[in-house]
Scaffold this motif. Sequence first.
Motif, PDB file in Angstrom:
ATOM      1  N   LEU A 126     -11.815  -5.101   5.619  1.00 15.91           N
ATOM      2  CA  LEU A 126     -11.057  -4.848   4.398  1.00 15.91           C
ATOM      3  C   LEU A 126      -9.572  -4.782   4.746  1.00 15.91           C
ATOM      4  O   LEU A 126      -9.167  -4.028   5.637  1.00 15.91           O
ATOM      5  N   ILE A 127      -8.784  -5.582   4.069  1.00 17.08           N
ATOM      6  CA  ILE A 127      -7.338  -5.566   4.260  1.00 17.08           C
ATOM      7  C   ILE A 127      -6.713  -4.908   3.039  1.00 17.08           C
ATOM      8  O   ILE A 127      -6.842  -5.404   1.921  1.00 17.08           O
ATOM      9  N   ARG A 128      -6.064  -3.781   3.270  1.00 16.45           N
ATOM     10  CA  ARG A 128      -5.410  -3.069   2.176  1.00 16.45           C
ATOM     11  C   ARG A 128      -3.903  -3.301   2.284  1.00 16.45           C
ATOM     12  O   ARG A 128      -3.312  -3.149   3.357  1.00 16.45           O
ATOM     13  N   PHE A 129      -3.302  -3.674   1.163  1.00 19.55           N
ATOM     14  CA  PHE A 129      -1.881  -3.992   1.173  1.00 19.55           C
ATOM     15  C   PHE A 129      -1.239  -3.561  -0.139  1.00 19.55           C
ATOM     16  O   PHE A 129      -1.917  -3.323  -1.141  1.00 19.55           O
ATOM     17  N   ARG A 130       0.072  -3.436  -0.087  1.00 14.51           N
ATOM     18  CA  ARG A 130       0.824  -3.059  -1.294  1.00 14.51           C
ATOM     19  C   ARG A 130       1.610  -4.278  -1.771  1.00 14.51           C
ATOM     20  O   ARG A 130       2.548  -4.735  -1.100  1.00 14.51           O
ATOM     21  N   PRO A 131       1.238  -4.846  -2.907  1.00 13.44           N
ATOM     22  CA  PRO A 131       1.972  -6.009  -3.436  1.00 13.44           C
ATOM     23  C   PRO A 131       3.428  -5.674  -3.686  1.00 13.44           C
ATOM     24  O   PRO A 131       3.757  -4.548  -4.090  1.00 13.44           O
ATOM     25  N   LYS A 132       4.293  -6.615  -3.464  1.00 11.44           N
ATOM     26  CA  LYS A 132       5.715  -6.392  -3.695  1.00 11.44           C
ATOM     27  C   LYS A 132       5.987  -6.047  -5.148  1.00 11.44           C
ATOM     28  O   LYS A 132       6.894  -5.255  -5.462  1.00 11.44           O
ATOM     29  N   SER A 133       5.180  -6.577  -6.038  1.00  9.33           N
ATOM     30  CA  SER A 133       5.415  -6.392  -7.474  1.00  9.33           C
ATOM     31  C   SER A 133       5.258  -4.952  -7.932  1.00  9.33           C
ATOM     32  O   SER A 133       5.784  -4.572  -8.984  1.00  9.33           O
ATOM     33  N   VAL A 134       4.546  -4.117  -7.161  1.00 10.43           N
ATOM     34  CA  VAL A 134       4.299  -2.740  -7.600  1.00 10.43           C
ATOM     35  C   VAL A 134       5.282  -1.742  -6.989  1.00 10.43           C
ATOM     36  O   VAL A 134       5.249  -0.556  -7.311  1.00 10.43           O
ATOM     37  N   PRO A 139       0.164   1.237  -6.276  1.00 11.02           N
ATOM     38  CA  PRO A 139      -1.193   1.302  -5.729  1.00 11.02           C
ATOM     39  C   PRO A 139      -1.469   0.152  -4.753  1.00 11.02           C
ATOM     40  O   PRO A 139      -0.886  -0.927  -4.850  1.00 11.02           O
ATOM     41  N   LEU A 140      -2.369   0.424  -3.810  1.00 10.56           N
ATOM     42  CA  LEU A 140      -2.776  -0.594  -2.856  1.00 10.56           C
ATOM     43  C   LEU A 140      -3.815  -1.513  -3.477  1.00 10.56           C
ATOM     44  O   LEU A 140      -4.567  -1.105  -4.364  1.00 10.56           O
ATOM     45  N   GLU A 141      -3.846  -2.736  -3.002  1.00  9.29           N
ATOM     46  CA  GLU A 141      -4.910  -3.658  -3.357  1.00  9.29           C
ATOM     47  C   GLU A 141      -5.713  -3.972  -2.104  1.00  9.29           C
ATOM     48  O   GLU A 141      -5.225  -3.806  -0.977  1.00  9.29           O
ATOM     49  N   THR A 142      -6.941  -4.413  -2.303  1.00  7.69           N
ATOM     50  CA  THR A 142      -7.840  -4.646  -1.175  1.00  7.69           C
ATOM     51  C   THR A 142      -8.514  -6.003  -1.301  1.00  7.69           C
ATOM     52  O   THR A 142      -8.936  -6.397  -2.396  1.00  7.69           O
ATOM     53  N   VAL A 143      -8.605  -6.716  -0.186  1.00 17.13           N
ATOM     54  CA  VAL A 143      -9.377  -7.950  -0.130  1.00 17.13           C
ATOM     55  C   VAL A 143     -10.317  -7.878   1.083  1.00 17.13           C
ATOM     56  O   VAL A 143     -10.047  -7.172   2.053  1.00 17.13           O
ATOM     57  N   ARG A 144     -11.409  -8.618   1.004  1.00 11.47           N
ATOM     58  CA  ARG A 144     -12.388  -8.676   2.089  1.00 11.47           C
ATOM     59  C   ARG A 144     -12.192  -9.982   2.846  1.00 11.47           C
ATOM     60  O   ARG A 144     -11.787 -10.992   2.286  1.00 11.47           O
ATOM     61  N   ALA A 145     -12.487  -9.932   4.145  1.00  4.15           N
ATOM     62  CA  ALA A 145     -12.270 -11.115   4.969  1.00  4.15           C
ATOM     63  C   ALA A 145     -13.348 -11.238   6.033  1.00  4.15           C
ATOM     64  O   ALA A 145     -13.711 -10.251   6.687  1.00  4.15           O
ATOM     65  N   ARG A 146     -13.843 -12.459   6.190  1.00  7.03           N
ATOM     66  CA  ARG A 146     -14.777 -12.709   7.282  1.00  7.03           C
ATOM     67  C   ARG A 146     -14.057 -12.681   8.620  1.00  7.03           C
ATOM     68  O   ARG A 146     -14.608 -12.253   9.626  1.00  7.03           O
TER      69      ARG A 146
END
Length: 396
Positions: A126-134, A139-146
Amino acid sequence: MRQMYDCVVVGGGPAGATAATELATKGLDVLLLDKRGRIKPCGGAIPPKAIEEFDIPDSQLVAKAHAARAISPSKREVNMPINGFVGMVDREHFDEWLRCRAVEAGAERIDGKFETFDRDADGTALIRFRPKSVGRDGPLETVRARMVIGADGARSALAKQTVKDADKVPSVFAYHEIIRSPKEPTENFVPDRCDIIYEGKLSPDFYSWVFPHGDLTSVGTGTAHKGFSFRNSVAELRQRMGLDQLETVRTEGAPLPLRPMKKWDNDRDVVLAGDAAGVVAPASGEGIYYALLTGRLAADAVEQALETGKAKALASARKRFMKDHGKVFFVLGILQHFWYQNDKRRERFVAICDDPDVQYLTWEAYMHKRLVRAKPAAHARIFFKDMAHLLGVARA
């Protein structure tokens, strides 16, 4: 934005952008996560090998260097013509072009800051990051990665959270000022020549530089000494070179790793590239070519790991790099250790640079990224000259 990617690439410099391009070109679902606005301090030199191997168009070259000048502590000057040219890029525009190329190849791109690496219940990254737009506090957003490629620079946040001993990589700090170039050549400024200054006052253990970039010029220095005044050093260098009255466009500083890390992956789903893997050449500080290359090697390793389901494939990135370039890094490391220690040795080092054999072998190694073996007699002569200078029995 997808919720699951074949690979998330953290960092959009030359290593990350190249990795994303390679994987997207092969049809994989790739997310390139980059914090927009960061520009690495860099002389901007790229050799012909990089231009050829990575399809860098002439439009990205802001200048072409046809010569270099080494300056010793006593102000001795050694002019070294280049057989061909060294391309010069402005990282502000070059890195963005590389990121755009990744998007054109099919990668998705998000402007945001990586925060944490985690895993969900089934072990997926899980990669948690803070979009520049916010904004900073959004809040952080999360994406999953193989798979994940860490290319977020020296002292990589991702590497520290995922790869053993990533926080122990020694580094120097580099600082430069991008200024307006003189409108005409001067006694101390030639628009197609790179100046390299070896003097302890300006850099106690590395070197300082003046690298023309067409309308702009990079003037900088580097050192591992804590408390060293980079701004005072560059201000003095600019004054000496007659560049102190020119407009300063921007200033940048960042750490540069001193040697490749002993391990670039986490034995599971993360592999590092570029500065995050410690891949900056000792003695010269060159990093662009090696960043491009390790980005490609990391992408190859990820593709192999995904195809075979074997995480050990990730280790192939470092193995391939060290097989082809480990000896060059070893030799450059010895050079830096011996010749950058004090001004007496720097003086002798610049004297050695006046030797035609040294110039030939240096440029061959730099331009083609290999040690030259075709002239054993030249290597022997250089060895004995080096020893004579090191022992102080040769004239500086």
